[in-house]
Design an enzyme around this catalytic site. Structure first.
Site, mmCIF file in Angstrom:
data_model
loop_
_atom_site.group_PDB
_atom_site.id
_atom_site.type_symbol
_atom_site.label_atom_id
_atom_site.label_comp_id
_atom_site.label_asym_id
_atom_site.label_seq_id
_atom_site.Cartn_x
_atom_site.Cartn_y
_atom_site.Cartn_z
ATOM 1 N N ARG A 1 0.863 -1.182 0.000
ATOM 2 C CA ARG A 1 0.000 0.000 0.000
ATOM 3 C C ARG A 1 0.898 1.230 0.000
ATOM 4 O O ARG A 1 2.096 1.149 0.226
ATOM 5 C CB ARG A 1 -0.907 0.018 1.226
ATOM 6 C CG ARG A 1 -1.925 -1.092 1.246
ATOM 7 C CD ARG A 1 -2.909 -0.899 2.384
ATOM 8 N NE ARG A 1 -2.288 -1.178 3.675
ATOM 9 C CZ ARG A 1 -2.877 -0.918 4.852
ATOM 10 N NH1 ARG A 1 -4.073 -0.358 4.870
ATOM 11 N NH2 ARG A 1 -2.278 -1.218 5.989
ATOM 12 N N ARG B 1 -5.809 8.912 10.036
ATOM 13 C CA ARG B 1 -5.781 9.026 11.498
ATOM 14 C C ARG B 1 -4.373 8.882 12.049
ATOM 15 O O ARG B 1 -3.968 9.590 12.974
ATOM 16 C CB ARG B 1 -6.718 8.018 12.141
ATOM 17 C CG ARG B 1 -6.240 6.574 12.131
ATOM 18 C CD ARG B 1 -7.000 5.723 13.128
ATOM 19 N NE ARG B 1 -8.370 5.522 12.723
ATOM 20 C CZ ARG B 1 -8.802 4.442 12.068
ATOM 21 N NH1 ARG B 1 -7.942 3.502 11.722
ATOM 22 N NH2 ARG B 1 -10.063 4.307 11.759
ATOM 23 N N TRP C 1 -11.506 4.230 15.346
ATOM 24 C CA TRP C 1 -10.076 3.906 15.457
ATOM 25 C C TRP C 1 -9.831 2.408 15.343
ATOM 26 O O TRP C 1 -8.851 1.970 14.749
ATOM 27 C CB TRP C 1 -9.525 4.447 16.781
ATOM 28 C CG TRP C 1 -8.138 3.987 17.052
ATOM 29 C CD1 TRP C 1 -6.973 4.575 16.647
ATOM 30 C CD2 TRP C 1 -7.764 2.802 17.750
ATOM 31 N NE1 TRP C 1 -5.896 3.831 17.042
ATOM 32 C CE2 TRP C 1 -6.347 2.738 17.734
ATOM 33 C CE3 TRP C 1 -8.467 1.784 18.391
ATOM 34 C CZ2 TRP C 1 -5.645 1.699 18.338
ATOM 35 C CZ3 TRP C 1 -7.770 0.753 18.984
ATOM 36 C CH2 TRP C 1 -6.375 0.718 18.950
ATOM 37 N N ASP D 1 -10.287 -0.566 13.537
ATOM 38 C CA ASP D 1 -10.721 -0.930 12.190
ATOM 39 C C ASP D 1 -11.543 -2.210 12.159
ATOM 40 O O ASP D 1 -12.237 -2.473 11.172
ATOM 41 C CB ASP D 1 -9.503 -1.092 11.271
ATOM 42 C CG ASP D 1 -8.869 0.241 10.919
ATOM 43 O OD1 ASP D 1 -9.626 1.173 10.614
ATOM 44 O OD2 ASP D 1 -7.633 0.343 10.955
#
Length: 796
Positions: free
Chosen positions: A342, A348, A489, A491
């Site tokens: 990625r 965040r 927060w 996931d």
């Protein structure tokens, strides 16, 4: 069991046993060119993006460990024996060879002594250059002349890691090699702007740029055929797998030492020739290494501590800051865990990273903040994962290189996703980041700077923050609690249409930050508007989220509360209870009960569990967390990132003993003699530690690139030691163990140096009685003249 020790004087971790059960890594590079390198010299180099501009290849999660790497082989030509300066890849018996590794700030040094030959390989990336230097020294400690051959080696990667891993017909046939004047160049037919090179300070006796010629098709890096045979083929080829390998034969008289430089870099043949000419001068190498030392000294000297806690000193003064800086610089996707699959910025995480170290990296933190502001939509939510260059109007369109993993929505043809992919907490962190940056620097004008949204329209930074707060105010459920959206927060807590306690507490916290800023800027109408909003948030939180002795974690779409006293699984959660206190939303009585619940249900000798008991029954309305194995990551592990939230919460309540108990449990340096349990580096915070519901309880995983680093630094320095900037003053409000007599801190703020001594004669845990500046009693500590210094005495 110990594998090494901290050398605090040199700010290095010294590995004396290289047979560690997992990779212990370090980061080279202070700018856009970086290398992740292990204690075995395994790893990879990249420029700007570990996904889109990979330089050297790495086989993640492979066996043997850490292959390939940036290796130097030595061969005794009389004995026909060979070894590597790093223990691996050759792996000589530790009974016959002695190895040492020194991981320092943006450099690593590998040392070996074998059969009378002492060798050293120092790796670093000079500031202002896109090249990794291998500074090699070989010395003959025996009593006879020795004939040695030196073989530096690396394996080149195709630039796009996704293609390198999945599309061999592209990666094997779109890259070629050539050699000229001692420089091996690796070109790229797919992308002619991306060339790489490797060269040396010496005139080589031969080279290979075709991997299979040097290694051999039935050999590995352990036993390369070129080293065994002492023969190079001068191989080049268009297509195939490419490497950079050289041979240099030389003799060493007794006590004689010779030095060699290898240069691995970004650029064409001509750039390689320039670099070769520059660094063939050893003085230039030495000068640039000194610059690395100077670079880091300028950073760590901004905040240094001297406390009764030795391991805290080690972490805060060097390693915790270093890890936090690495996160700000390289973000999240260049490690041995995130190996480039990625790219871009996680919203965040980047916001929190930038919030935690504006004192040591104000320019880089501001750059990250501005990138996040451009990644904010006009509706007020952040793009969870995005490539910042795509939204930067200052970068010409032709230079914007979207990642292959960033795909527009087909129906819109846009890189801006909708609410179905939005995380409810992402942008709220940015409010605090902006305010902390201004408090640190005094740059009030930043609030009025004009910056574009992701869609392209332009607004002030101040108005960006209003959009963030207004978005969360609109995205609330029937009970008045913020919606969880795709996730908050956590996931793996996928509440969908449900509501998130954590997001509401963050909303309260971010709104408080904004009100402070609005007061400072004299925006009277906004102070009134957002004070009313904050009151509304608090009322909903206290009415809906309290459950007898702690705060629940959220509410599912069907209305079921998560984390209640009636629950058998997921009864108590760290995030909601820590943030109820840290945000200031909880009453004193409830705040103390919330911390007590954390202590009773979640604390352990290795840190605080994220939730307990672990989930064991799949429930997709709660989220994927219920399908994660017990005691791993989000399901009942000791997830490091939120641990410092509890430290800060305890400190705010004046519970210095408890805050330090929590700090010590997670502190990596305090586990240096428990490596048989921890396994991972004792100088790096890891993403998580296996929880008590798992058979590997206490094992740490996913080091370096984790929000644990920034928050550990932030909570320890600003809440436990209690030194934190405000708009007009430097606040000192410690919460320390009652048995401390005090501590010292040197803190640079807005160009002034504050030499702080906190005295605790009555052995309190919190509370300041008197403050003196240069012997004069004061009510508050105001900024001093840039370049000056003062002595601050604080009596608890």
């Amino acid at each position: 069991m110990q594998y090494g020790y901290f050398d605090d004087k040199n700010r290095e971790y010294v590995i004396t046993r290289p047979d560690i059960p997992v990779s212990w890594t370090n980061y080279l590079g202070c700018e856009k060119t970086g290398t992740v390198i292990s204690h075995n010299a395994g790893g990879y180099m990249f420029h700007d993006s570990a996904e889109n501009h990979r330089i050297t290849r790495f086989r993640a999660n492979g066996v043997p460990l850490d292959r390939p790497g940036h290796y130097v082989y030595l061969r005794d030509n009389d004995l026909k024996d060979y070894w590597s300066i790093s223990w691996q890849p050759v792996g000589k018996s530790l009974a016959k060879a002695k190895y040492e590794v020194r991981h320092g700030l943006s450099y690593s040094i590998f040392k070996c002594s074998y059969k009378g030959i002492k060798a050293e390989q120092k790796l670093f990336i000079p500031i202002g250059e896109k090249v990794e230097l291998w500074d090699i020294k070989v010395k003959n400690n025996s009593k006879k002349e020795r004939s040695i051959s030196l073989f530096p080696y690396c394996e080149f990667s195709f630039n796009l890691i996704e293609i390198d891993n999945q599309n061999l017909q592209m990666s094997l046939y779109s890259q070629g090699s050539r050699e000229e004047d001692g420089v091996i160049e690796i070109d790229n037919f797919y992308d002619p702007d991306m060339y790489h090179f490797i060269t040396t300070s010496f005139d080589a006796d031969g080279f290979d740029s075709v991997r299979d010629k040097f290694i051999g098709v039935y050999n590995t890096e352990t036993n390369p055929q070129g080293v065994i045979d002492n023969i190079m083929h001068n191989s080049v080829e268009l297509g195939g797998n490419h490497c950079g390998a050289f041979k240099k034969a030389f003799t060493l008289k007794p006590n004689e030492e010779k030095r060699f430089i290898v240069m691995l870099g970004v650029g064409s043949l001509e750039e390689g020739k320039r670099v070769k000419a520059k660094y063939s001068d050893f003085n230039k190498v030495d000068e640039d290494f000194k610059q690395i030392k100077k670079f880091w000294k300028a950073k760590y000297s901004k905040l240094q501590i001297d406390t009764p806690n030795k391991e805290m000193n080690t972490m805060i003064n060097t390693w915790n800051l270093y890890q936090s800086e690495t996160n700000v610089n390289f973000s999240r996707f260049s490690s041995f865990i995130e190996v480039g699959g990625r790219t871009g910025l996680g919203y965040r995480d980047t916001a929190q990273d930038a919030m935690c170290i504006p004192h040591s990296a104000p320019v880089r933190c501001r750059e990250r903040i501005e990138e996040l502001l451009r990644g904010l939509t006009e509706q007020g939510y952040g793009l969870h994962l995005f490539e910042p260059d795509l939204f930067n109007p200052n970068i010409p369109k032709k230079e914007k290189r979207p990642s292959p993993t960033v795909k527009p929505e087909p129906e819109k043809g846009s890189l801006i996703h909708g609410l179905k992919d939005t995380c409810s907490d992402d942008a709220l962190w940015l409010v605090a980041s902006v305010c902390e940056y201004v408090k640190e620097t005094g740059d009030l004008k930043f609030f009025d700077k004009k910056i574009n949204y992701a869609e392209g329209s332009v607004d002030s930074v101040y108005d960006h923050l209003k959009r963030i707060l207004d978005f969360s105010a609109k995205q609330v459920g029937e009970s008045g609690i913020c919606k969880g959206l795709r996730a908050d927060w956590n996931d793996c807590l996928n509440l969908g249409g449900g509501e998130s306690a954590l997001t509401s507490f963050l909303h309260y916290w971010a709104t408080s930050y904004f009100i402070e800023a609005a007061k400072k800027l004299n925006r009277v109408d906004d102070v009134e508007k957002y004070t009313n909003l904050r009151d509304k948030i608090k009322e909903a939180c206290e009415r809906v989220l309290w459950d007898k002795d702690w705060y629940i974690r959220g509410i599912t779409k069907s209305g079921k509360k998560i984390g209640t006293s009636q629950d058998i699984e997921g009864k108590v959660h760290l995030e909601s209870n820590a943030w109820a206190v840290l945000s200031g939303a909880a009453s004193r009585e409830r705040a103390e009960k919330a911390i007590d619940a954390i202590d009773t249900y979640l604390y352990s000798e290795y840190g605080i569990h994220l939730n307990a008991p672990s989930f064991g029954t799949p429930n997709d309305e709660i989220g994927f967390v219920t399908r994660v194995y017990k005691g791993i990551k989000e399901n009942g592990a000791i997830f490091s990132h939120p641990n410092p939230w509890a430290w800060a919460a305890a400190a705010l309540l004046g519970q210095g003993d408890r805050a330090m108990k929590y700090y010590n449990a997670l502190c990596p340096a305090k586990q240096n003699d428990k490596i048989e349990i921890r396994e991972s580096e004792p100088y790096s915070y890891c993403q998580f530690i296996m929880g008590r519901d798992h058979s590997a309880y206490g094992r740490a995983r996913h080091p370096w690139l984790t929000g644990s680093a920034g928050w550990a630094y932030y909570s320890a320095t600003r809440y436990m030691l209690g030194v934190r900037p405000d708009y007009d003053e430097l606040i000192i409000s410690p919460a320390i163990p009652h048995d401390w007599d005090g501590f010292k801190m040197t803190r640079v703020w807005r160009g002034g140096k504050y030499e702080i001594e906190v005295k605790n004669p009555n052995h309190k845990q919190a509370g300041v009685s008197e403050i003196f500046v240069n012997g004069e009693k004061v009510d508050k500590i105001t900024p001093i003249k840039k370049g000056s210094k003062c002595k601050v005495e604080v009596i608890m």
